[in-house]
Design a protein around this motif. Structure first.
Motif, PDB file in Angstrom:
ATOM      1  N   PRO A 194       0.817  -1.235   0.000  1.00  0.00           N
ATOM      2  CA  PRO A 194       0.000   0.000   0.000  1.00  0.00           C
ATOM      3  C   PRO A 194       0.839   1.268   0.000  1.00  0.00           C
ATOM      4  CG  PRO A 194      -0.886  -1.591   1.557  1.00  0.00           C
ATOM      5  CD  PRO A 194       0.431  -2.136   1.114  1.00  0.00           C
ATOM      6  N   LEU A 195       1.968   1.211   0.697  1.00  0.00           N
ATOM      7  CA  LEU A 195       2.836   2.401   0.726  1.00  0.00           C
ATOM      8  C   LEU A 195       3.478   2.642  -0.633  1.00  0.00           C
ATOM      9  CD1 LEU A 195       4.106   4.641   2.383  1.00  0.00           C
ATOM     10  CD2 LEU A 195       5.912   3.045   3.064  1.00  0.00           C
ATOM     11  N   TRP A 196       3.880   1.576  -1.335  1.00  0.00           N
ATOM     12  CA  TRP A 196       4.452   1.745  -2.671  1.00  0.00           C
ATOM     13  C   TRP A 196       3.423   2.335  -3.641  1.00  0.00           C
ATOM     14  CZ3 TRP A 196       9.330   1.986  -2.741  1.00  0.00           C
ATOM     15  CH2 TRP A 196      10.136   1.137  -1.975  1.00  0.00           C
ATOM     16  N   ILE A 197       2.173   1.886  -3.530  1.00  0.00           N
ATOM     17  CA  ILE A 197       1.115   2.441  -4.390  1.00  0.00           C
ATOM     18  C   ILE A 197       0.928   3.931  -4.088  1.00  0.00           C
ATOM     19  CG2 ILE A 197      -1.335   2.326  -4.937  1.00  0.00           C
ATOM     20  CD1 ILE A 197      -1.232  -0.667  -4.337  1.00  0.00           C
ATOM     21  N   GLU A 198       0.936   4.273  -2.821  1.00  0.00           N
ATOM     22  CA  GLU A 198       0.786   5.678  -2.441  1.00  0.00           C
ATOM     23  C   GLU A 198       1.935   6.521  -2.974  1.00  0.00           C
ATOM     24  OE1 GLU A 198       0.537   8.384   1.636  1.00  0.00           O
ATOM     25  OE2 GLU A 198       0.547   6.192   1.745  1.00  0.00           O
ATOM     26  N   LEU A 199       3.154   5.985  -2.927  1.00  0.00           N
ATOM     27  CA  LEU A 199       4.309   6.720  -3.438  1.00  0.00           C
ATOM     28  C   LEU A 199       4.232   6.907  -4.947  1.00  0.00           C
ATOM     29  CD1 LEU A 199       7.220   5.184  -1.314  1.00  0.00           C
ATOM     30  CD2 LEU A 199       6.281   7.494  -1.152  1.00  0.00           C
ATOM     31  N   THR A 238      10.933  17.474  -4.550  1.00  0.00           N
ATOM     32  CA  THR A 238      11.534  16.383  -5.334  1.00  0.00           C
ATOM     33  C   THR A 238      12.625  15.676  -4.535  1.00  0.00           C
ATOM     34  OG1 THR A 238      11.078  17.610  -7.377  1.00  0.00           O
ATOM     35  CG2 THR A 238      12.675  15.815  -7.500  1.00  0.00           C
ATOM     36  N   ILE A 239      13.456  16.460  -3.855  1.00  0.00           N
ATOM     37  CA  ILE A 239      14.512  15.863  -3.023  1.00  0.00           C
ATOM     38  C   ILE A 239      13.899  15.010  -1.917  1.00  0.00           C
ATOM     39  CG2 ILE A 239      16.356  16.407  -1.388  1.00  0.00           C
ATOM     40  CD1 ILE A 239      16.988  18.864  -3.079  1.00  0.00           C
ATOM     41  N   ALA A 240      12.863  15.541  -1.272  1.00  0.00           N
ATOM     42  CA  ALA A 240      12.207  14.787  -0.193  1.00  0.00           C
ATOM     43  C   ALA A 240      11.594  13.490  -0.723  1.00  0.00           C
ATOM     44  CB  ALA A 240      11.143  15.656   0.464  1.00  0.00           C
ATOM     45  N   TYR A 241      10.989  13.539  -1.894  1.00  0.00           N
ATOM     46  CA  TYR A 241      10.340  12.356  -2.474  1.00  0.00           C
ATOM     47  C   TYR A 241      11.365  11.285  -2.834  1.00  0.00           C
ATOM     48  CZ  TYR A 241       7.766   9.548  -5.870  1.00  0.00           C
ATOM     49  OH  TYR A 241       7.192   8.498  -6.560  1.00  0.00           O
ATOM     50  N   ILE A 242      12.437  11.683  -3.498  1.00  0.00           N
ATOM     51  CA  ILE A 242      13.442  10.704  -3.927  1.00  0.00           C
ATOM     52  C   ILE A 242      14.135  10.067  -2.730  1.00  0.00           C
ATOM     53  CG2 ILE A 242      15.624  10.436  -5.177  1.00  0.00           C
ATOM     54  CD1 ILE A 242      14.679  12.605  -7.090  1.00  0.00           C
ATOM     55  N   THR A 243      14.525  10.873  -1.764  1.00  0.00           N
ATOM     56  CA  THR A 243      15.212  10.330  -0.590  1.00  0.00           C
ATOM     57  C   THR A 243      14.281   9.457   0.256  1.00  0.00           C
ATOM     58  OG1 THR A 243      14.743  12.446   0.519  1.00  0.00           O
ATOM     59  CG2 THR A 243      16.930  12.157  -0.439  1.00  0.00           C
ATOM     60  N   PRO A 269      18.827   8.800   4.417  1.00  0.00           N
ATOM     61  CA  PRO A 269      17.914   9.405   3.421  1.00  0.00           C
ATOM     62  C   PRO A 269      16.662  10.005   4.049  1.00  0.00           C
ATOM     63  CG  PRO A 269      18.703   7.278   2.658  1.00  0.00           C
ATOM     64  CD  PRO A 269      19.121   7.394   4.084  1.00  0.00           C
ATOM     65  N   LEU A 270      16.160   9.377   5.121  1.00  0.00           N
ATOM     66  CA  LEU A 270      14.989   9.939   5.798  1.00  0.00           C
ATOM     67  C   LEU A 270      15.330  11.275   6.446  1.00  0.00           C
ATOM     68  CD1 LEU A 270      12.065   9.673   6.761  1.00  0.00           C
ATOM     69  CD2 LEU A 270      12.925   8.445   8.769  1.00  0.00           C
ATOM     70  N   HIS A 271      16.526  11.380   7.021  1.00  0.00           N
ATOM     71  CA  HIS A 271      16.939  12.662   7.598  1.00  0.00           C
ATOM     72  C   HIS A 271      16.978  13.754   6.529  1.00  0.00           C
ATOM     73  CE1 HIS A 271      17.648  10.159  10.924  1.00  0.00           C
ATOM     74  NE2 HIS A 271      18.939   9.949  10.788  1.00  0.00           N
ATOM     75  N   ILE A 272      17.489  13.404   5.361  1.00  0.00           N
ATOM     76  CA  ILE A 272      17.560  14.387   4.269  1.00  0.00           C
ATOM     77  C   ILE A 272      16.163  14.796   3.826  1.00  0.00           C
ATOM     78  CG2 ILE A 272      18.359  14.766   1.901  1.00  0.00           C
ATOM     79  CD1 ILE A 272      20.623  12.792   2.454  1.00  0.00           C
ATOM     80  N   ALA A 273      15.257  13.818   3.726  1.00  0.00           N
ATOM     81  CA  ALA A 273      13.884  14.129   3.307  1.00  0.00           C
ATOM     82  C   ALA A 273      13.198  15.051   4.307  1.00  0.00           C
ATOM     83  CB  ALA A 273      13.089  12.835   3.146  1.00  0.00           C
ATOM     84  N   LEU A 274      13.346  14.757   5.595  1.00  0.00           N
ATOM     85  CA  LEU A 274      12.714  15.598   6.616  1.00  0.00           C
ATOM     86  C   LEU A 274      13.346  16.987   6.662  1.00  0.00           C
ATOM     87  CD1 LEU A 274      12.284  12.999   9.507  1.00  0.00           C
ATOM     88  CD2 LEU A 274      10.502  13.975   8.052  1.00  0.00           C
TER      89      LEU A 274
END
Length: 368
Positions: A194-199, A238-243, A269-274
């Motif tokens: 479900p998370l992959w579909i949401e992404l 875009t950076i947040a989405y990719i990371t 990567p989560l730190h970068i996205a946040l």
């Protein structure tokens, strides 16, 4: 003098890397979203502490790890209580103010369910016999309350970002609770479908936003500040989405024991996205004005409480002005002054020599 020139150069380079030609602190104050800043900042601290605690780099209780999240919820509850007290004291009320107040109360009620879920999760992480299904039970009540809140928000033309996020993760919440209690033994790649579909859906939204930002940038009807703001927001999202995608992919491989790397590296990567989302809160205007009973934007309230900030809030900075200042400093630098002294001395010597030179008078008489 050289120090001022160095700092001016650093400010110009940092500025040009961010938004290009001009930075206006007044615009930063106007676009600052205090609510989202608190949320993303607390999530960033929590993710850092959680990664270190899982790796046992720090050995504190999980209660300390959850402190940033509880600080966020504490601010929400305190702000809502103060807003309710200010509402009760207000005599004249307008329709838009009533909608803002109700929106604040609904938001605080929804986040109370999150607060209970975090407490139960912390208790479970400390080794309690509470099942994960019990820990996730507040989220099931949250789903019902969120659906009611969405209906109210759509009827009253209110923002539903948080509500949409919760409702879009209904299946994911159910799968996680069942997988953690071993009711299902699927691989984590299947659990997170479900998370992959949401992404994937979110990817189309990000692509649309990028195209919209490019069209706005080349439009002649939009101010230059708005054009640059759209591009910066598109870049940060875009950076947040990719990371975020990179983080989920590495995390799945880690929990399925396919890779052997510490969780501190998995969470990078989560730190970068946040952090990217944290920067968007400085450029994304919004927020409810009834939190803490301010009845105005956060920055306006801050300027009233701290008048000395008004001096800095009216400052604007442009790279062209810095270049002109550097040019003036370069013209008055010690090396330039020495060159001017040599030129003045040389010109005075030449003038003195001309004055000392005696030219004989020659008279040529023509014959009769």
């Amino acid at each position: 003098m050289y120090t001022r020139s160095f700092y001016a150069r650093v400010r110009r380079n940092a500025h040009c890397a961010c938004v290009g030609a001009e930075m206006n602190l007044k615009g930063l104050f106007n676009n600052f979203n205090a609510s989202k800043f608190v949320v993303f900042f607390c999530l960033l601290l929590f993710s850092i502490l959680l990664s270190l605690r899982i790796d046992e780099t720090i050995t504190c209780h999980y209660c300390a790890v959850f402190v940033p999240l509880w600080l966020w919820k504490g601010l929400v509850l305190a702000g809502c209580a103060t807003g309710i007290a200010a509402w009760c004291k207000q005599r004249s009320r307008i329709d838009s103010s009533t909608k803002d107040f109700r929106s604040m109360v609904i938001s605080a009620a929804l986040q109370t369910f999150l607060f209970i879920f975090e407490i139960l999760t912390c208790v479970k992480a400390e080794g309690s016999r509470v099942t994960w299904l019990t820990a996730f039970s507040p989220l099931f009540f949250l789903l019902v309350a969120t659906l009611i809140a969405c209906i109210w928000a759509w009827r009253n033309d209110r923002n539903v970002e948080f509500e949409i996020f919760v409702l879009s993760n209904v299946l994911q919440i159910i799968f996680l609770s069942l997988r953690l209690d071993n009711f299902i033994n699927w691989d984590w790649q299947l659990v997170l479908i479900p998370l992959w579909i949401e992404l994937c859906v979110l990817g189309f939204v990000i692509l649309y936003f990028i195209i919209w930002a490019c069209l706005i940038y080349h439009s002649d009807n939009i101010l230059p500040e708005g054009q640059k703001l759209g591009l910066v927001l598109a870049l940060l999202f875009t950076i947040a989405y990719i990371t975020a995608i990179i983080f989920i992919a590495i995390l799945v491989e880690k929990v399925d024991n396919n890779v052997d790397i510490p969780y501190a590296n998995v969470f990078i990567p989560l730190h970068i996205a946040l952090f990217a989302l944290l920067l968007t809160s400085c450029l994304h205007r919004g927020g409810n004005q009834w939190w803490f009973g301010m009845q105005k934007s956060f920055c306006n309230s801050l300027l009233i409480c701290l008048p000395w900030l008004q001096e800095y809030g009216n400052i604007s900075f442009s790279a062209e002005a810095v270049e002109e200042q550097e040019e003036e400093e370069r013209e008055t630098s010690p090396a330039r002054l020495e060159d001017l002294k040599i030129e003045i001395k040389y010109s005075s010597d030449v003038k003195r020599k001309k004055e000392e030179t005696v030219v004989p008078i020659t008279s040529i008489e023509q014959p009769d």
